[in-house]
Design a protein around this motif. Structure first.
Motif, PDB file in Angstrom:
ATOM      1  N   ARG A   1      -4.874   0.080  -2.883  1.00  0.00           N
ATOM      2  CA  ARG A   1      -4.385   1.062  -3.855  1.00  0.00           C
ATOM      3  C   ARG A   1      -5.523   1.930  -4.391  1.00  0.00           C
ATOM      4  NH1 ARG A   1      -2.984  -3.333  -8.610  1.00  0.00           N
ATOM      5  NH2 ARG A   1      -1.242  -3.750  -7.174  1.00  0.00           N
TER       6      ARG A   1
ATOM      7  N   ALA B   1      -3.173  -5.920  -1.913  1.00  0.00           N
ATOM      8  CA  ALA B   1      -2.759  -4.541  -2.147  1.00  0.00           C
ATOM      9  C   ALA B   1      -3.932  -3.618  -1.859  1.00  0.00           C
ATOM     10  CB  ALA B   1      -2.278  -4.345  -3.579  1.00  0.00           C
TER      11      ALA B   1
ATOM     12  N   THR C   1       0.855  -1.185   0.000  1.00  0.00           N
ATOM     13  CA  THR C   1       0.000   0.000   0.000  1.00  0.00           C
ATOM     14  C   THR C   1       0.892   1.238   0.000  1.00  0.00           C
ATOM     15  OG1 THR C   1      -1.895   1.065   1.096  1.00  0.00           O
ATOM     16  CG2 THR C   1      -0.203   0.112   2.525  1.00  0.00           C
ATOM     17  N   THR C   2       0.309   2.405   0.232  1.00  0.00           N
ATOM     18  CA  THR C   2       1.080   3.639   0.327  1.00  0.00           C
ATOM     19  C   THR C   2       1.299   3.991   1.793  1.00  0.00           C
ATOM     20  OG1 THR C   2      -0.874   5.074   0.345  1.00  0.00           O
ATOM     21  CG2 THR C   2       0.028   4.456  -1.810  1.00  0.00           C
TER      22      THR C   2
ATOM     23  N   LEU D   1       3.132   0.406  -7.881  1.00  0.00           N
ATOM     24  CA  LEU D   1       2.185  -0.688  -7.683  1.00  0.00           C
ATOM     25  C   LEU D   1       2.929  -2.019  -7.652  1.00  0.00           C
ATOM     26  CD1 LEU D   1      -0.752   0.302 -10.073  1.00  0.00           C
ATOM     27  CD2 LEU D   1      -0.558   0.725  -7.626  1.00  0.00           C
TER      28      LEU D   1
END
Length: 293
Positions: free
Chosen positions: A143, A141, A97-98, A130
């Motif tokens: 996103r 993930a 993830t971020t 990504l």
């Protein structure tokens, strides 16, 4: 073709150097060199040209890369399928993830997961790029982009929005930008082109042709920190910018919506530990969303 040699060969092709391949695989550089030499000897062909700028595939190397990538896909598929029928609530789950999504709700989700299933070990990959779920760079993930790969399944988690922000100190010195001037007379902080290409043209729907770029970043957290430091105007997630006492929302009527998705490979949908991690993230987002509202 020996798979151990082939995966090292693939890493060299992707990194372009022995050192880069060694870093990708967490092995030493000498091993990469030996394995490549063994592969070339077994195939009776030179696979790379050694140039000053790195390793460049020969025509034989390009054919071998195609074959090795097919081997990689088959190996990854086997691993995913075996993991997909795993009913144990223990083992490794890779989550990508971020940084801001991680701090906002993913860490809280992992706390929830650990309390319920302490034998599940999480590897959290926080990066702007990504992660590839088909190459097993991650099992899950979170996103802001919905996948188009038919082998991936996704679930919509929440809708968020982006807005324009600046620090109180910046606005006291420079005043608020005038709409329709392409941010003339103002400094801006933007994402690096490799992360968000559109920032080179617009932020929050406003052209940036007349602005001065003071900093490019590859992290949402650093984008917010640079804005707080007064380095310029920036586009930030409103659920984070609105609660920052050092920031002021500019043109609050302008909001750029975006969606947050939970993504996994279809082969892993039946894995107990991956499902448990996914359920924890879904619950955490719902809790965080109710707080934002």
């Amino acid at each position: 073709m020996d798979w151990d040699n082939a995966r090292i060969f693939l890493a060299i092709g992707r990194a372009g150097t022995l050192r880069g391949a060694a870093a990708l695989l967490c092995i030493d550089q000498a091993t990469c060199g030996r394995r490549l030499a063994a592969l070339e000897a077994s195939l009776g062909a030179t696979l790379f040209l050694r140039t000053p700028s790195g390793y460049v595939p020969t025509p034989a190397g390009e054919l071998a890369l195609t074959a090795a990538e097919a081997m990689e896909r088959a190996a990854d598929k086997l691993q995913r399928e075996m993991q997909g029928v795993d009913n144990r609530l223990s083992g490794l789950v890779r989550v990508a993830t971020t940084d801001t999504m991680a701090s906002h709700f993913v860490i809280r989700a992992m706390q929830r997961l650990h309390a319920a299933h302490p034998d599940i070990r999480i590897v959290l990959n926080v990066a702007p790029a990504l992660a590839s779920l088909t190459r097993r760079e991650a099992d899950l993930a979170v996103r802001g982009v919905r996948p188009t790969d038919p082998d991936l399944i996704s679930r919509h988690l929440v809708k968020r929005s982006l807005g324009l922000y600046a620090s109180r100190a910046y606005l006291a010195e420079r005043c608020e930008p005038v709409r329709g001037t392409a941010l003339a007379g103002h400094d801006i902080v933007i994402y690096h082109h490799s992360v968000t290409p559109r920032h080179g043209e617009k932020i929050a729907g406003e052209p940036v042709a007349n602005a001065r770029v003071t900093m490019e970043v590859n992290s949402a957290a650093m984008l917010q920190e640079a804005t707080r430091a007064g380095l310029g105007v920036a586009e930030l997630a409103t659920h984070l910018g609105d609660i920052d006492p050092q920031l002021v929302r500019i043109w609050p009527e302008r909001a750029e919506p975006y969606d947050v998705w939970l993504v996994m490979h279809a082969d892993l949908n039946r894995s107990a530990r991956v499902r448990a991690a996914a359920d924890a993230i879904i619950a955490s987002v719902a809790s965080a969303d109710s707080t934002v509202r």
